[in-house]
Design a protein around this motif. Structure first.
Motif, PDB file in Angstrom:
ATOM      1  N   THR A 146      40.340  24.076  54.698  1.00  0.00           N
ATOM      2  CA  THR A 146      40.259  22.848  55.038  1.00  0.00           C
ATOM      3  C   THR A 146      39.366  21.949  54.113  1.00  0.00           C
ATOM      4  OG1 THR A 146      40.974  23.073  57.188  1.00  0.00           O
ATOM      5  CG2 THR A 146      40.092  20.817  56.944  1.00  0.00           C
ATOM      6  N   ILE A 147      38.123  22.454  54.102  1.00  0.00           N
ATOM      7  CA  ILE A 147      37.119  21.801  52.854  1.00  0.00           C
ATOM      8  C   ILE A 147      37.816  21.933  51.722  1.00  0.00           C
ATOM      9  CG2 ILE A 147      34.825  22.398  52.076  1.00  0.00           C
ATOM     10  CD1 ILE A 147      34.078  23.503  54.655  1.00  0.00           C
ATOM     11  N   ALA A 148      38.351  22.765  51.147  1.00  0.00           N
ATOM     12  CA  ALA A 148      38.822  22.677  49.874  1.00  0.00           C
ATOM     13  C   ALA A 148      40.103  21.887  49.775  1.00  0.00           C
ATOM     14  CB  ALA A 148      39.305  24.297  49.526  1.00  0.00           C
ATOM     15  N   GLU A 149      40.841  21.701  50.697  1.00  0.00           N
ATOM     16  CA  GLU A 149      42.057  20.464  50.710  1.00  0.00           C
ATOM     17  C   GLU A 149      41.408  19.160  50.506  1.00  0.00           C
ATOM     18  OE1 GLU A 149      45.809  22.618  52.758  1.00  0.00           O
ATOM     19  OE2 GLU A 149      44.316  21.663  54.098  1.00  0.00           O
ATOM     20  N   GLN A 150      40.185  18.726  51.635  1.00  0.00           N
ATOM     21  CA  GLN A 150      39.790  17.588  51.519  1.00  0.00           C
ATOM     22  C   GLN A 150      39.045  17.218  50.107  1.00  0.00           C
ATOM     23  OE1 GLN A 150      37.459  17.859  55.005  1.00  0.00           O
ATOM     24  NE2 GLN A 150      39.139  17.531  56.420  1.00  0.00           N
ATOM     25  N   SER A 151      38.303  18.089  49.529  1.00  0.00           N
ATOM     26  CA  SER A 151      37.438  17.849  48.560  1.00  0.00           C
ATOM     27  C   SER A 151      38.218  18.154  47.404  1.00  0.00           C
ATOM     28  CB  SER A 151      36.219  18.942  48.435  1.00  0.00           C
ATOM     29  OG  SER A 151      36.901  20.253  48.353  1.00  0.00           O
ATOM     30  N   GLY A 152      39.471  18.683  47.281  1.00  0.00           N
ATOM     31  CA  GLY A 152      40.399  18.953  45.951  1.00  0.00           C
ATOM     32  C   GLY A 152      40.055  20.241  45.341  1.00  0.00           C
ATOM     33  N   THR A 153      39.131  20.910  45.811  1.00  0.00           N
ATOM     34  CA  THR A 153      38.664  22.187  45.303  1.00  0.00           C
ATOM     35  C   THR A 153      39.916  23.299  45.590  1.00  0.00           C
ATOM     36  OG1 THR A 153      36.468  21.737  45.894  1.00  0.00           O
ATOM     37  CG2 THR A 153      36.802  24.110  45.347  1.00  0.00           C
ATOM     38  N   ILE A 154      40.806  22.948  46.586  1.00  0.00           N
ATOM     39  CA  ILE A 154      41.960  23.844  46.642  1.00  0.00           C
ATOM     40  C   ILE A 154      42.894  24.206  45.451  1.00  0.00           C
ATOM     41  CG2 ILE A 154      43.674  21.819  47.135  1.00  0.00           C
ATOM     42  CD1 ILE A 154      43.357  25.372  48.897  1.00  0.00           C
ATOM     43  N   ILE A 155      43.117  23.399  44.441  1.00  0.00           N
ATOM     44  CA  ILE A 155      43.496  23.645  43.077  1.00  0.00           C
ATOM     45  C   ILE A 155      42.752  24.601  42.479  1.00  0.00           C
ATOM     46  CG2 ILE A 155      44.448  22.628  41.009  1.00  0.00           C
ATOM     47  CD1 ILE A 155      45.411  21.356  43.518  1.00  0.00           C
ATOM     48  N   ALA A 156      41.496  24.715  42.281  1.00  0.00           N
ATOM     49  CA  ALA A 156      41.087  25.654  41.642  1.00  0.00           C
ATOM     50  C   ALA A 156      40.864  27.116  42.443  1.00  0.00           C
ATOM     51  CB  ALA A 156      39.355  25.604  41.192  1.00  0.00           C
ATOM     52  N   LEU A 157      40.846  26.928  43.908  1.00  0.00           N
ATOM     53  CA  LEU A 157      40.743  28.170  44.950  1.00  0.00           C
ATOM     54  C   LEU A 157      42.139  28.807  44.668  1.00  0.00           C
ATOM     55  CD1 LEU A 157      39.273  29.806  46.819  1.00  0.00           C
ATOM     56  CD2 LEU A 157      40.136  27.856  48.562  1.00  0.00           C
ATOM     57  N   GLY A 158      43.273  27.715  44.737  1.00  0.00           N
ATOM     58  CA  GLY A 158      44.296  28.638  44.800  1.00  0.00           C
ATOM     59  C   GLY A 158      44.759  29.402  43.574  1.00  0.00           C
ATOM     60  N   GLU A 159      44.177  28.829  42.295  1.00  0.00           N
ATOM     61  CA  GLU A 159      44.523  29.648  40.929  1.00  0.00           C
ATOM     62  C   GLU A 159      43.783  30.854  41.179  1.00  0.00           C
ATOM     63  OE1 GLU A 159      44.029  28.924  36.433  1.00  0.00           O
ATOM     64  OE2 GLU A 159      43.697  27.362  37.822  1.00  0.00           O
ATOM     65  N   TYR A 160      42.393  30.648  41.663  1.00  0.00           N
ATOM     66  CA  TYR A 160      41.598  31.944  41.880  1.00  0.00           C
ATOM     67  C   TYR A 160      41.900  32.848  42.733  1.00  0.00           C
ATOM     68  CZ  TYR A 160      37.573  34.628  43.519  1.00  0.00           C
ATOM     69  OH  TYR A 160      36.960  35.763  43.833  1.00  0.00           O
ATOM     70  N   ILE A 161      42.666  32.666  43.832  1.00  0.00           N
ATOM     71  CA  ILE A 161      43.142  33.444  44.860  1.00  0.00           C
ATOM     72  C   ILE A 161      44.501  34.262  44.261  1.00  0.00           C
ATOM     73  CG2 ILE A 161      44.796  33.737  46.942  1.00  0.00           C
ATOM     74  CD1 ILE A 161      42.964  31.605  47.936  1.00  0.00           C
ATOM     75  N   ALA A 162      45.260  33.551  43.387  1.00  0.00           N
ATOM     76  CA  ALA A 162      46.585  34.244  43.071  1.00  0.00           C
ATOM     77  C   ALA A 162      46.065  35.352  41.738  1.00  0.00           C
ATOM     78  CB  ALA A 162      47.396  32.983  42.265  1.00  0.00           C
ATOM     79  N   LYS A 163      45.069  35.037  40.918  1.00  0.00           N
ATOM     80  CA  LYS A 163      44.625  35.701  39.766  1.00  0.00           C
ATOM     81  C   LYS A 163      43.929  36.919  40.593  1.00  0.00           C
ATOM     82  CE  LYS A 163      43.536  32.238  36.295  1.00  0.00           C
ATOM     83  NZ  LYS A 163      42.503  31.714  35.357  1.00  0.00           N
ATOM     84  N   GLN A 164      43.226  36.572  41.593  1.00  0.00           N
ATOM     85  CA  GLN A 164      42.435  37.875  42.409  1.00  0.00           C
ATOM     86  C   GLN A 164      43.412  38.777  42.979  1.00  0.00           C
ATOM     87  OE1 GLN A 164      39.072  38.291  42.277  1.00  0.00           O
ATOM     88  NE2 GLN A 164      39.374  40.170  43.031  1.00  0.00           N
ATOM     89  N   VAL A 165      44.585  38.501  43.572  1.00  0.00           N
ATOM     90  CA  VAL A 165      45.577  39.331  44.147  1.00  0.00           C
ATOM     91  C   VAL A 165      46.432  40.125  42.945  1.00  0.00           C
ATOM     92  CG1 VAL A 165      48.120  39.286  45.100  1.00  0.00           C
ATOM     93  CG2 VAL A 165      46.247  37.620  45.892  1.00  0.00           C
ATOM     94  N   GLY A 166      46.770  39.583  41.712  1.00  0.00           N
ATOM     95  CA  GLY A 166      47.195  40.132  40.689  1.00  0.00           C
ATOM     96  C   GLY A 166      46.180  41.171  40.116  1.00  0.00           C
ATOM     97  N   GLN A 167      44.845  40.830  40.043  1.00  0.00           N
ATOM     98  CA  GLN A 167      43.992  41.703  39.635  1.00  0.00           C
ATOM     99  C   GLN A 167      43.951  43.030  40.671  1.00  0.00           C
ATOM    100  OE1 GLN A 167      40.017  40.160  38.678  1.00  0.00           O
ATOM    101  NE2 GLN A 167      39.092  42.220  38.498  1.00  0.00           N
ATOM    102  N   ASP A 168      43.969  42.779  41.832  1.00  0.00           N
ATOM    103  CA  ASP A 168      43.812  44.103  43.147  1.00  0.00           C
ATOM    104  C   ASP A 168      45.034  44.835  43.032  1.00  0.00           C
ATOM    105  OD1 ASP A 168      41.513  42.806  43.872  1.00  0.00           O
ATOM    106  OD2 ASP A 168      42.537  42.027  45.821  1.00  0.00           O
ATOM    107  N   LEU A 169      46.161  44.109  42.694  1.00  0.00           N
ATOM    108  CA  LEU A 169      47.577  45.043  42.663  1.00  0.00           C
ATOM    109  C   LEU A 169      47.502  45.748  41.306  1.00  0.00           C
ATOM    110  CD1 LEU A 169      50.014  42.232  43.871  1.00  0.00           C
ATOM    111  CD2 LEU A 169      49.570  44.447  44.995  1.00  0.00           C
ATOM    112  N   SER A 170      47.075  45.230  40.332  1.00  0.00           N
ATOM    113  CA  SER A 170      46.774  46.317  38.927  1.00  0.00           C
ATOM    114  C   SER A 170      46.473  47.628  39.242  1.00  0.00           C
ATOM    115  CB  SER A 170      46.124  45.471  37.927  1.00  0.00           C
ATOM    116  OG  SER A 170      44.584  45.415  38.269  1.00  0.00           O
TER     117      SER A 170
END
Length: 834
Positions: free
Chosen positions: A639-663
């Motif tokens: 919720t904090i990320a959505e209100q502050s706009g940080t969710i864009i960077a956080l969402g990209e970070y999460i997707a990259k982290q998932v790909g790295q874990d699966l590798s």
């Protein structure tokens, strides 16, 4: 014999002597008579009226030039001065005034505004307090708090000029300096001093010190005035000038008389000289009469010019002798005051101003301003009077200042009134609040901040014109709701602020009730009725704070806190709200740091087949292990990320982290992995491009990815959703609808989107075997989904009974604590892969 020859000779001699004597006496009498007439003419021309007239003309020209400095000071005091308001006033001052070279305002001593802009561009940025040439004059003006004059001096831009500097203090604090530069020769020319030469007079203008001693000759006619001079003082700020006027030939009148006596003596001997002198005097008489006629014409022409100048400046003059019943008004004064021969009937306020003016007997000047009706039109007048004790007379000027007052009102309105709604603006509200708060320590005030719910969506959906119409309509209805003791202002955008007098609980509740009732009726927008609601936050003075800005902040916090619960609420501020906001702000800052320092990590939860309970997919879930606060729940930091706009960077970070874990787990490359997508992230225009880049860089090409999207993300902008989903859809990418049943989606509306799986919210699954109502809903959802080609996943399965029931109604996939809590990918692989 009688000697007739001798007799005739003697007789002729006596006759000649008698004739000569008669002629000499006649000539002498004629000379004395002519000299008397010459003296009388000189006495008439050198009377006190002349020095008064020209002294007042010069004083008037100086005062008009210097008055612009005071007007500029008024602009700085009455408004938040800007280039527009300064140029508006400066243009009005510059056009009618004689000789004005430059008008300037210097906040904190630095020239920021100058008019005309083109010719004064080099002056912009000039620091008057640091320049050694100007600093002494500015310092003197500040210390003495008065107008300080420099010059006449040679100006850098050419010509002789006078510089006037006036300090500006606002609430006893130094604000800056107003500066006026005017041409000295134009001031002299405006007073028509050069016209004195045509009348047989000369003048000098001196700068004098306090004891009356001349220290500098400022200007003069053709000859310096030495004797028989009449003087008049001219006040110029902190300087004193002295105007002296004298007849051109005064001083050699007595010498001329001695010469004439000598001439008469010679005429007694030489008859011819007497005759010639008589003819010469007669010629002088004719010349002097011609000169008088010419001077009379020049005076008439000068007075005509003065009247014309007064008419342009809307300025008239008057005199009042003590004991008289009426003032003697000039033609222009009569025109301004609508009086033909005497003072007309006066309104009480105007009569009071006039009485105080005519009763003035002190040194200096008496100034009054008043308003009256002239031919049905409101007119503002400024009158200035000076008392001359010697003659027991008052001399004054009257000026029509209607345009000046209107300009000041325009400036005030621009600074204090909202243009769209006509309400008070932020500036006026703060000023009035501080006035009320300063009246007494016992006063209680409330600050109610109100904003229009979903105004941004309405404004973007219907256009700014419709948004403006809503704001005007809301302003009108709020005006109907507030009491006469309250102050209503439009603060910014769709935000209104009400300053409530005596904000008891009952008064606040009554005001909120009136506001809600005023908005019960719809607002017509483009022929369509639309209902509008508002939310509000309330803070109190002095209980919550003694500062307006802090009270406003606290009321906004209360408003947003209530709005997070539901729109349309009116919420009182509580101290806990500020603590929550401060913590929220801290977490917002630390979240950005957490992304950079990899404090955000991923856990995974299996999704199993309902038929055999084997893992067929996994869902990735973000977790934040704070360095000092420990584990922070995802619903809070998302919720904090959505209100502050940080969710864009956080969402990209999460997707990259998932790909790295699966590798690190090649055996999972054929297992679907679900990634949650925030609504804010999804509506970003760059979402599809960003995700394509992440898939290419971080995921194996054969790794299937499911993006889980909420109902609100799809329906916020259906066209954008269709376009974005289409851009990413591929053999690798599919979509699931998360938390189905909590929004307003229908299966029919979902068919327009490429969604393949529907995830039923846990609220329908919990204890479903024992809840017939949920059983009916679950059965209907599963059947309808299958009929339309969707697969179904049930979330929040925590018991074997729930799992068995869901399998019994043909639910496709199950997910929940019954199968596994979220855990690391390594632990998940160990538990669910053979």
């Amino acid at each position: 014999m009688f000697d007739w020859q001798t007799l005739l000779t003697k007789l002729n001699g006596r006759l000649l002597w008698v004739a000569s004597f008669v002629l000499v006496m006649s000539v002498l009498l004629l000379s004395v008579q002519q000299r008397y007439q010459d003296r009388q003419l000189i006495a008439d021309l050198s009377s006190g009226n002349l020095i008064d007239r020209y002294g007042r003309r010069l004083q008037m020209e100086v005062d008009r030039a210097l008055s612009s400095a005071y007007i500029l000071r008024g602009v700085a005091r009455q408004a938040q001065v800007n280039q527009y308001s300064f140029s508006l006033v400066a243009q009005e001052l510059y056009q009618p005034l004689t000789g004005i070279r430059s008008l300037q305002l210097a906040p904190n001593g630095v020239v920021t505004y100058a008019y005309p802009q083109e010719s004064n561009q080099p002056a912009i940025g000039h620091n008057l307090m640091e320049d050694p040439e100007t600093a002494p004059f500015v310092q003197e003006a500040i210390l003495d708090d008065r107008l300080v004059i420099e010059g006449p001096k040679q100006l850098k831009q050419g010509g002789m000029g006078v510089i006037a500097r006036l300090p500006i203090f606002i609430d006893q604090a130094f604000w800056g300096v107003s500066v006026v530069v005017f041409d000295f020769p134009d001031i002299v020319q405006g007073a028509e001093l050069e016209a004195l030469a045509e009348q047989g007079y000369d003048y000098t203008l001196w700068h004098i010190v306090d004891d009356g001693e001349p220290v500098e000759l400022l200007s003069s006619g053709q000859d310096s005035v030495k004797t028989a001079a009449v003087t008049a003082p001219i006040a110029v700020g902190n300087h004193q000038w002295q105007l002296s006027i004298a007849p051109v030939h005064a001083g050699w009148v007595e010498a001329t008389l001695l010469i004439e006596i000598t001439v008469v003596a010679l005429i007694s001997i030489l008859f011819a000289e007497v005759v010639r002198a008589n003819y010469r005097l007669m010629g002088s008489r004719r010349s002097l009469k011609a000169l008088v006629s010419q001077q009379t014409f020049s005076l008439s022409r000068s007075e005509s010019r003065l009247l014309q100048a007064q008419e342009i400046a809307k300025l008239g003059s008057w005199e009042y002798c003590l004991g008289d019943t009426q003032r003697r008004l000039s033609k222009q004064a009569m025109s301004i005051l609508s009086s033909k021969s005497s003072e007309e009937w006066l309104a009480p306020k105007r009569q009071q101003a006039l009485d105080s003016l005519l009763a003035f007997r002190g040194p200096g000047q008496k100034r009054v301003e008043y308003e009256f009706l002239r031919d049905g039109q409101a007119v503002w007048v400024r009158e200035i009077a000076e008392y001359e004790a010697k003659s027991e007379r008052l001399f004054g000027t009257v000026q029509d200042i209607t345009q000046e007052v209107q300009a000041n009102r325009t400036i005030w309105r621009q600074a204090n009134v909202d243009e769209l709604t006509g309400l008070a603006n932020r500036n006026l509200l703060v000023h009035q609040f501080e006035q009320l708060a300063g009246q007494t320590k016992a006063i209680q005030l409330g600050l109610l901040v109100v904003d229009v719910d979903n105004f941004k969506g309405l404004n973007s959906g219907l256009g700014s014109d419709a948004g403006d119409a809503v704001l005007k309509a809301v302003a009108e209805r709020l005006q109907q709701a507030v009491s006469d003791l309250d102050i209503l202002a439009r603060f910014s955008g769709d935000e209104f602020v009400i300053c409530v007098n005596n904000p008891s609980g009952a008064n606040i509740d009554a005001l909120v009730s009136r506001i809600r009732r005023s908005l019960e009726k719809p607002i017509m927008l483009e022929g369509v009725s639309r209902f509008v609601t508002v939310s509000g936050g309330i803070s109190r003075y002095p209980d919550d704070s003694g500062s307006f800005s802090e009270l406003h902040r606290l009321a906004k916090i209360a408003l947003l806190t209530g709005k997070d619960i539901s729109p349309g609420r009116f919420t009182h501020y509580l101290p806990q709200m500020l603590e929550d906001v401060q913590q929220l702000n801290t977490l917002e800052s630390e979240l950005k740091q957490a992304i950079r320092q990899y404090e955000i990590f991923m856990v995974y939860q299996p999704i199993v087949s309902a038929s055999h309970y084997k893992m067929v997919a996994i869902e990735s879930l973000a977790r934040w292990q704070h360095s000092t606060m420990g584990s922070i729940p995802p619903d809070r930091f998302i919720t904090i990320a959505e209100q502050s706009g940080t969710i864009i960077a956080l969402g990209e970070y999460i997707a990259k982290q998932v790909g790295q874990d699966l590798s690190h787990f090649p055996n999972l490359r054929n297992t679907k992995v679900a990634i949650n997508i925030s609504r804010v992230q999804f509506i970003d225009e760059a979402f599809a491009t960003t995700m394509k880049h992440v898939l290419e860089q971080s995921f194996a090409s054969e790794q299937p990815v499911v993006f889980e999207i909420t109902e609100s993300a799809l329906h916020n902008d259906a066209q954008h959703a269709q376009r974005t989903l289409g851009e990413l859809l591929s053999q690798q990418v599919s979509y699931a609808l998360d938390d189905f049943g909590t929004g307003y989606s229908s299966f029919i509306s979902l068919k327009q989107f490429p969604v393949s799986n529907v995830k039923i919210d846990r609220s329908f699954v919990t204890d479903c075997p024992n809840r017939p109502d949920n059983q009916a809903l679950l059965t209907a959802i599963v059947a309808m989904a299958h009929a339309l080609g969707f697969t179904v996943t049930a979330e929040g399965v925590e018991t074997v009974e729930e799992a068995e029931y869901l399998r019994g109604i043909d639910c496709d996939f199950l997910q929940g604590y019954y199968f596994s809590k979220p855990c690391s990918l390594a632990e998940l692989v160990q538990r669910f892969t053979p």
